[in-house]
Design an enzyme around this catalytic site. Structure first.
Site, mmCIF file in Angstrom:
data_model
loop_
_atom_site.group_PDB
_atom_site.id
_atom_site.type_symbol
_atom_site.label_atom_id
_atom_site.label_comp_id
_atom_site.label_asym_id
_atom_site.label_seq_id
_atom_site.Cartn_x
_atom_site.Cartn_y
_atom_site.Cartn_z
ATOM 1 N N CYS A 187 -3.385 -4.310 4.291
ATOM 2 C CA CYS A 187 -2.801 -4.285 4.631
ATOM 3 C C CYS A 187 -2.837 -5.738 4.470
ATOM 4 C CB CYS A 187 -2.303 -4.330 6.423
ATOM 5 S SG CYS A 187 -2.101 -2.601 6.801
ATOM 6 N N HIS A 215 -1.961 -9.843 12.171
ATOM 7 C CA HIS A 215 -1.477 -8.459 11.235
ATOM 8 C C HIS A 215 -0.976 -7.323 12.578
ATOM 9 C CE1 HIS A 215 -1.555 -4.886 10.009
ATOM 10 N NE2 HIS A 215 -2.637 -4.535 9.591
ATOM 11 N N GLU A 253 0.998 -1.083 0.183
ATOM 12 C CA GLU A 253 -0.400 0.011 -0.286
ATOM 13 C C GLU A 253 1.127 1.060 -0.107
ATOM 14 O OE1 GLU A 253 -1.692 0.952 3.966
ATOM 15 O OE2 GLU A 253 -1.710 -1.049 4.353
#
Length: 414
Positions: free
Chosen positions: A112, A234, A80
């Site tokens: 993400c 994450h 990103e």
């Protein structure tokens, strides 16, 4: 069905870091706000000449160390922090790593989550083409701005994974839970060099989507919490992961488990992230690498749960089984040297790195040299980026990397 999954993997992060105690002192706050409140101790800081391409190529070089690259027919690059609205960053990496011309190269974007999107797109390809391999790279630089609320959760890093049939590290299960919703918790318009985030809303969504994707995964797989020994998440900041796992324990009716068992579920996987900061698309797989590298117990045959979240938002829960002999395929020594050899910046050096700007008017700009591993962004000219091979300084003595030319860095500041 043929097993497919991770055959090799390696991470890379900047060879410069900022201790969050140094940032706390500069901001006049208690370091515990970062160390306890975020669970974060350091963040990696990219110098001029380090970007998503150089980090990706460094990680890729290590992941490909014993791989016949003629077998790689697909390179998926997740980020990103894209450097071009048209050309995939992976095409630059393809050239730097001298990959075969018969190779599809695509860049993927969804906050993400896109590293996981790349993985899930690759698995069916490998089931159809078990004699081929796929290189997946996720590389990002998290920027929120000096003296902003998100400054302490910045960072950078890359993960490179070679996926194959009959993998030697992780074989992924076929079931997954998946949930998408159009929300605005985090975004970065094309005209902005920094991201915008609604932190409280995003943290809430992270937990909501965990529960939804987990419940869907359970329904499709028939598995329960007790089928897992470890969990990877994450990692925007480690403290959010700890809260998320507490939430999963609650919805799974497992809050009665001993504290040491609950800690062992996630703490080994957070070690690298505490030293790197947020690496966006790479962070879930940095988490996995940390777990595999730092856990002393043999994980062979153990099932790991994975939670991938990308703001905006897409969330997925999936799982994989660690393969026998996986330790022989790890790059733990390389990662240990990478962390030990980082140069710790003072605040002025950190600010100089952060404020460096690449020209945007097409003029020629030679980039000051810093330690960027095997590759560096050498110059910009006529809106083009030119990369070259470099010679990394691998010494663990950070004094050898100390000579930061702040005057040269300043030439790139606005």
């Amino acid at each position: 069905m043929v097993k497919v999954g991770i055959d090799t993997l390696a991470i890379y992060t900047s060879r410069y870091s900022l201790n969050l105690s140094t940032l706390a002192e500069a901001r006049g706050i208690n370091p515990d706000k970062y160390h306890i409140g975020l669970g974060q101790y350091k963040m990696s800081v990219p110098p001029p000449g380090e970007d998503i391409v150089t980090m990706a190529a460094n990680a890729g070089k290590e992941a490909l160390r014993d791989i016949d690259t003629s077998d790689i027919e697909l390179l998926l690059f997740a980020t990103e922090s894209s450097i071009d609205q048209s050309k995939a960053a992976g095409v630059f990496v393809h050239g730097l790593l001298n990959l075969p011309p018969r190779c599809r190269v695509v860049e993927l974007k969804q906050a993400c989550y896109s590293g996981t999107a790349a993985l899930q797109l690759a698995l069916p390809f490998l089931r159809e083409n078990p004699n081929k391999k796929v290189l997946i790279i996720a590389s990002d630089i998290a920027r929120y701005g000096l003296e902003t609320p998100g400054e302490s959760s910045q960072g950078c890093g890359a993960i490179a994974m070679v996926l194959s049939a009959n993998p030697r590290i992780i074989a992924f299960d076929s079931e997954y839970g998946l949930f998408t919703d159009n929300v605005l918790d985090f975004w970065r318009p094309n005209y902005s060099h920094e991201a915008f985030v609604d932190g409280k809303y995003s943290s809430k969504l992270y937990l909501v989507m965990l529960e939804k994707s987990w419940e869907q995964y359970q329904a499709l797989s028939g598995r329960s919490f007790d089928d897992f020994t470890h969990f990877c998440y994450h990692v925007p900041v480690p403290r959010l992961v700890e809260k998320a796992h507490d939430h999963l324990l609650k919805v799974s009716d497992r809050t009665h488990l001993p504290d040491e068992v609950k800690a062992n579920h996630i703490q080994p996987s957070l070690e690298y992230g505490r030293q790197i900061g947020n690496s966006y698309t790479a962070s879930l797989y940095v988490d996995l690498t940390s777990l595999l590298d730092t856990t002393t117990a043999d994980l062979s045959g153990k099932r790991i749960g994975f939670y991938s979240y990308g703001s905006g938002c897409v969330a997925e829960y999936f799982s994989g089984v660690v393969q026998p002999g996986y330790r022989d395929r790890l790059n733990a020594d390389y990662h240990a040297k990478l962390f030990a050899g980082r140069t710790e910046l003072n605040y002025e050096e950190y600010a100089a790195f952060y404020q460096f700007k690449y020209v945007e008017d097409g003029s020629e700009q030679d980039i000051p040299q810093h330690n960027t591993g095997w590759y560096r962004l050498a110059k910009l000219h006529q809106h083009k980026r030119f990369y070259e091979q470099a010679h990394p300084q691998l010494a663990t003595d950070s004094s050898e990397n100390r000579n930061i030319d702040t005057q040269a860095v300043a030439q790139g500041m606005s």
